[in-house]
Design an enzyme around this catalytic site. Structure first.
Site, PDB file in Angstrom:
ATOM      1  N   LEU A  33      18.054  -4.481  -7.467  1.00  0.00           N
ATOM      2  CA  LEU A  33      17.162  -3.423  -7.935  1.00  0.00           C
ATOM      3  C   LEU A  33      16.953  -2.336  -6.883  1.00  0.00           C
ATOM      4  O   LEU A  33      16.420  -1.273  -7.200  1.00  0.00           O
ATOM      5  CB  LEU A  33      15.818  -3.990  -8.391  1.00  0.00           C
ATOM      6  CG  LEU A  33      15.749  -4.402  -9.873  1.00  0.00           C
ATOM      7  CD1 LEU A  33      16.644  -5.611 -10.134  1.00  0.00           C
ATOM      8  CD2 LEU A  33      14.316  -4.705 -10.299  1.00  0.00           C
ATOM      9  N   TYR A  57       9.698  -6.333  -6.835  1.00  0.00           N
ATOM     10  CA  TYR A  57       9.225  -6.470  -5.458  1.00  0.00           C
ATOM     11  C   TYR A  57       7.789  -6.952  -5.582  1.00  0.00           C
ATOM     12  O   TYR A  57       6.924  -6.240  -6.093  1.00  0.00           O
ATOM     13  CB  TYR A  57       9.281  -5.114  -4.763  1.00  0.00           C
ATOM     14  CG  TYR A  57       8.884  -5.114  -3.301  1.00  0.00           C
ATOM     15  CD1 TYR A  57       9.830  -4.898  -2.304  1.00  0.00           C
ATOM     16  CD2 TYR A  57       7.561  -5.303  -2.912  1.00  0.00           C
ATOM     17  CE1 TYR A  57       9.474  -4.877  -0.960  1.00  0.00           C
ATOM     18  CE2 TYR A  57       7.192  -5.292  -1.571  1.00  0.00           C
ATOM     19  CZ  TYR A  57       8.149  -5.076  -0.606  1.00  0.00           C
ATOM     20  OH  TYR A  57       7.788  -5.058   0.720  1.00  0.00           O
ATOM     21  N   ASP A  98      -1.773  -6.447 -13.515  1.00  0.00           N
ATOM     22  CA  ASP A  98      -3.167  -5.988 -13.516  1.00  0.00           C
ATOM     23  C   ASP A  98      -3.454  -5.072 -12.331  1.00  0.00           C
ATOM     24  O   ASP A  98      -4.444  -4.333 -12.337  1.00  0.00           O
ATOM     25  CB  ASP A  98      -4.105  -7.203 -13.450  1.00  0.00           C
ATOM     26  CG  ASP A  98      -3.859  -8.056 -12.212  1.00  0.00           C
ATOM     27  OD1 ASP A  98      -2.774  -8.655 -12.121  1.00  0.00           O
ATOM     28  OD2 ASP A  98      -4.757  -8.124 -11.348  1.00  0.00           O
ATOM     29  N   TYR A 121       1.637  -1.742  -3.814  1.00  0.00           N
ATOM     30  CA  TYR A 121       2.283  -2.519  -4.871  1.00  0.00           C
ATOM     31  C   TYR A 121       1.862  -2.004  -6.245  1.00  0.00           C
ATOM     32  O   TYR A 121       2.711  -1.780  -7.118  1.00  0.00           O
ATOM     33  CB  TYR A 121       1.923  -3.990  -4.716  1.00  0.00           C
ATOM     34  CG  TYR A 121       2.322  -4.854  -5.900  1.00  0.00           C
ATOM     35  CD1 TYR A 121       3.655  -5.156  -6.147  1.00  0.00           C
ATOM     36  CD2 TYR A 121       1.357  -5.369  -6.763  1.00  0.00           C
ATOM     37  CE1 TYR A 121       4.022  -5.942  -7.225  1.00  0.00           C
ATOM     38  CE2 TYR A 121       1.714  -6.155  -7.838  1.00  0.00           C
ATOM     39  CZ  TYR A 121       3.039  -6.446  -8.070  1.00  0.00           C
ATOM     40  OH  TYR A 121       3.395  -7.215  -9.145  1.00  0.00           O
TER      41      TYR A 121
END
Length: 280
Positions: A33, A57, A98, A121
């Site tokens: 990726l 990731y 979330d 992230y």
């Protein structure tokens, strides 16, 4: 139905491999990726009837120092995959998190709520969602939380490992969410994939275990299931600093998934018993 799945070694990918044995799985050796265009090329070459992206990731704290790579893997690669699927006019299913929300309040987040990630992230996953939508094809984004299984590193495996040498632990109690078994996520994705190939459903959905609990409550349940005598003391997030900020409220409203696909939130407590048995 011919299915192409990105990711095999992770928690959800491993579960999918057990359930969808006729699918073709691409690991990092076949489709990295970090090279988004190669991922798109793999789809165009394989020409499947549906694609699931279960690769990502996921090193939340490391992403604070490695955001560029996280953005490539979690942001750019899903967009390239989605564009390839749009070109073939096939459904693309993508797992999100979330962590795209800021964790404020105490009500469950709706799939239509605005995103406001508080860490690198989360920003990378939000970018991936936006790229998938912008591709213009048939897609489903499945946000989930607190994934656990007997595979790899997760909260359950960590707690069991710590319990081998510790009889008391301090665990965060002001972060609330829904632990979600990887097997249930895989089952949901396969149900969604079948429906979407038949032309039904699509959009952004939430899928998390019920009932909502804290990390402290989750830890206590793990030790009960494993019959291990560990004293758990609750602490606030501020007393457990990490490089990446964590959202306090990770509750997810899963009603849209039930409406469109008939999929209800799993009871994580039942799944936890099975995972602990497998690990012990």
């Amino acid at each position: 139905m011919s299915m192409l799945v990105f990711g095999r070694s992770g928690q959800v990918g491993s579960a999918l491999a057990k359930l969808a044995q006729g699918a073709r799985f691409l690991g990092r050796d076949a489709a990295d990726l970090a090279n988004p265009s190669a991922c798109a090329a793999a789809i165009l070459e394989a020409r499947p009837s549906v694609v699931i992206n279960a690769a990502a990731y996921t090193a939340v704290d490391r992403a604070e120092e490695d955001e560029a790579l996280a953005q490539t893997i979690n942001g750019e690669a899903p967009g390239e995959m989605a564009r390839a699927c749009a070109e073939l006019d096939i459904p693309f299913l993508h797992i999100s998190t979330d962590y795209v929300f800021d964790g404020s309040g105490d009500r469950p987040w709706s799939a239509t709520d605005p995103t406001a990630p508080v860490n690198a992230y989360g920003r990378s996953k939000a970018a991936g969602e936006a790229a998938v939508r912008a591709a213009g094809g048939r897609h489903a984004i499945l946000r989930t939380s607190w994934v656990f299984s007997a595979t790899g590193s997760n909260f359950v495996t960590t707690m069991l490992r710590l319990s081998e040498s510790r009889d008391a632990l301090n665990i965060v109690e002001d972060q609330i969410g829904g632990p979600t078994p990887a097997l249930a996520i895989a089952e949901a994705l396969l149900e969604m994939a079948g429906s979407m190939v038949r032309g039904r459903g699509g959009g952004t959905y939430h899928f998390a275990g019920a009932p909502a609990t804290s990390w402290k409550g989750f830890a206590e349940a793990i030790f009960v299931a494993a019959d291990r005598q560990v004293s758990v003391t609750g602490i606030p997030t501020k007393d457990y600093p990490t490089p990446a900020k964590r959202p306090l409220n990770s509750r997810l409203d899963c009603s849209a998934l039930e409406t469109d696909f008939g999929i209800r939130p799993p009871d994580w407590r039942a799944a936890l018993d099975d995972v602990v048995k497998e690990l012990t």
